[in-house]
Write a protein that holds these residues in place. Sequence first.
Motif, short mmCIF file in Angstrom:
data_model
loop_
_atom_site.label_atom_id
_atom_site.label_comp_id
_atom_site.label_asym_id
_atom_site.label_seq_id
_atom_site.Cartn_x
_atom_site.Cartn_y
_atom_site.Cartn_z
N SER A 156 12.48 -77.57 -56.23
CA SER A 156 12.67 -78.99 -55.98
C SER A 156 11.38 -79.75 -56.29
N PRO A 157 11.46 -80.79 -57.15
CA PRO A 157 10.28 -81.61 -57.44
C PRO A 157 9.78 -82.34 -56.19
N ALA A 158 10.67 -82.63 -55.26
CA ALA A 158 10.29 -83.35 -54.04
C ALA A 158 9.33 -82.53 -53.18
N LYS A 159 9.37 -81.22 -53.34
CA LYS A 159 8.49 -80.32 -52.59
C LYS A 159 7.30 -79.87 -53.43
N THR A 160 7.06 -80.59 -54.53
CA THR A 160 5.98 -80.27 -55.47
C THR A 160 6.04 -78.82 -55.95
N GLN A 161 7.25 -78.31 -56.09
CA GLN A 161 7.42 -76.93 -56.55
C GLN A 161 7.53 -76.83 -58.07
N CYS A 162 7.79 -77.93 -58.73
CA CYS A 162 7.91 -77.92 -60.18
C CYS A 162 7.67 -79.32 -60.72
N TYR A 163 7.46 -79.40 -62.01
CA TYR A 163 7.29 -80.68 -62.68
C TYR A 163 7.68 -80.51 -64.14
N GLN A 199 10.25 -79.67 -70.98
CA GLN A 199 10.05 -78.31 -70.46
C GLN A 199 9.71 -78.36 -68.97
N LEU A 200 10.17 -77.33 -68.27
CA LEU A 200 9.94 -77.21 -66.83
C LEU A 200 8.76 -76.29 -66.57
N ASN A 201 7.83 -76.72 -65.73
CA ASN A 201 6.72 -75.89 -65.27
C ASN A 201 6.78 -75.76 -63.76
N ARG A 202 6.43 -74.59 -63.25
CA ARG A 202 6.34 -74.40 -61.80
C ARG A 202 4.93 -74.68 -61.31
N SER A 203 4.83 -75.15 -60.08
CA SER A 203 3.53 -75.30 -59.43
C SER A 203 3.20 -73.99 -58.72
N TYR A 204 2.01 -73.94 -58.14
CA TYR A 204 1.59 -72.80 -57.33
C TYR A 204 2.57 -72.58 -56.18
N PHE A 205 3.00 -73.68 -55.55
CA PHE A 205 3.97 -73.58 -54.47
C PHE A 205 5.31 -73.03 -54.98
N GLY A 206 5.70 -73.50 -56.16
CA GLY A 206 6.98 -73.08 -56.71
C GLY A 206 7.04 -71.60 -57.01
N THR A 207 5.97 -71.07 -57.58
CA THR A 207 5.94 -69.64 -57.90
C THR A 207 6.03 -68.81 -56.63
N GLN A 208 5.36 -69.24 -55.57
CA GLN A 208 5.44 -68.52 -54.30
C GLN A 208 6.87 -68.55 -53.76
N ALA A 209 7.51 -69.73 -53.85
CA ALA A 209 8.87 -69.87 -53.36
C ALA A 209 9.83 -68.98 -54.14
N VAL A 210 9.65 -68.94 -55.46
CA VAL A 210 10.54 -68.12 -56.31
C VAL A 210 10.37 -66.64 -56.01
N LEU A 211 9.14 -66.20 -55.89
CA LEU A 211 8.91 -64.78 -55.62
C LEU A 211 9.51 -64.34 -54.29
N LYS A 212 9.46 -65.23 -53.30
CA LYS A 212 10.02 -64.89 -51.99
C LYS A 212 11.54 -64.76 -52.04
N ARG A 213 12.14 -65.26 -53.13
CA ARG A 213 13.59 -65.09 -53.29
C ARG A 213 13.95 -63.68 -53.73
N LEU A 214 13.01 -62.96 -54.33
CA LEU A 214 13.30 -61.62 -54.79
C LEU A 214 13.59 -60.70 -53.61
N MET A 215 14.47 -59.77 -53.83
CA MET A 215 15.00 -58.96 -52.73
C MET A 215 13.94 -58.20 -51.94
N ASN A 216 12.92 -57.68 -52.62
CA ASN A 216 11.96 -56.83 -51.91
C ASN A 216 10.59 -57.48 -51.71
N VAL A 217 10.55 -58.83 -51.73
CA VAL A 217 9.29 -59.53 -51.49
C VAL A 217 9.33 -60.23 -50.15
N LYS A 218 8.36 -59.92 -49.31
CA LYS A 218 8.26 -60.55 -47.99
C LYS A 218 7.33 -61.75 -48.03
#
Length: 311
Positions: A82-89, A98-117
């Motif tokens: 979500s751009p509202a959460k400064t996760q991408c721009y 083109q879509l780029n992820r922010s530092y926050f966005g990459t962390q959020a995406v990785l936490k979606r993976l099944m084996n990432v806490k």
Amino acid sequence: MTNKNQVAIIQKDITDDVNKSLTRLQDDGLQLPVNYNASNALKSAFFKLREIKDKNGKPALEVCTRESVANSLLDMVVQGLSPAKTQCYFIVYGNQLQLNRSYFGTQAVLKRLMNVKDIWANVIFDGDVFDYEIDGGREKLLKHETKFQNRDNDILGAYAVVKTSDDEEILTVMTKKEIHAAWGQSKSKGQAVHNKFPQEMAKRTVINRAAKAFINTSDDSDLLVDAINRSTENEYENERKDVTPVEDAQQQIEQHANSEEIDFADDQKEESEQEIIDAPKEKTEHSKQAETQSQVQQESQQQTINDMPSW
């Protein structure tokens, strides 16, 4: 596309197409985060897009192809960003969005993976005590001691830690030289953003390095992984210097088209059928850092784009 009525029509048409494609992907097994509202994310994205211009000062929605806008938005919702959460721009590259992820966005995406806490990154400053070892073929953090005043010292490097569901901590370390080498592949001409916000950009770089290796060895949906990889590599240059941006973009389209395609009605197409480009970044506790990230993103959008990505 300059008046409000035209923009509203474009927004509705693209939103409808993105939602249709998203439905197909969900039928194929894509799962969005439980609390993620794709419609709200799309509205937020269009609000941001109205403010974005290319290097010549022209609005993104005026110069970018409808297909590239739709595909960037599709990649956004597939990743649950979500751009509202400064996760991408978004950035304008020629006539492509083109879509780029922010530092926050990459962390959020990785936490979606099944084996990432969890995942986090830290900068190593001159004066810090940092030590790690190779244990069983993997890097392992032993110690990182720092002091508040060290934050004004030179940056020596950075590291990221991915904590898995079984509490294993996977370490990725980059030296200052390695970080600068990665910055050298950035599309941002002159690296103005990197020089102005070196700490944030160093963390972003190392967390992307950690994410790239981890994501490509995960068992998660290929649909999600493809979208993550595209956003990661959108900001890095292609090593080829002998083609123009337009020629390179066309080659990417023709040679690396994604299997999921945004469909448009015939009377809405501005180009011949064009497939999604298969181009191969946790919000902190302090609002000040979030504001800094927002500034980083705004400046990134204004940088001159050189070549297509390959990092």
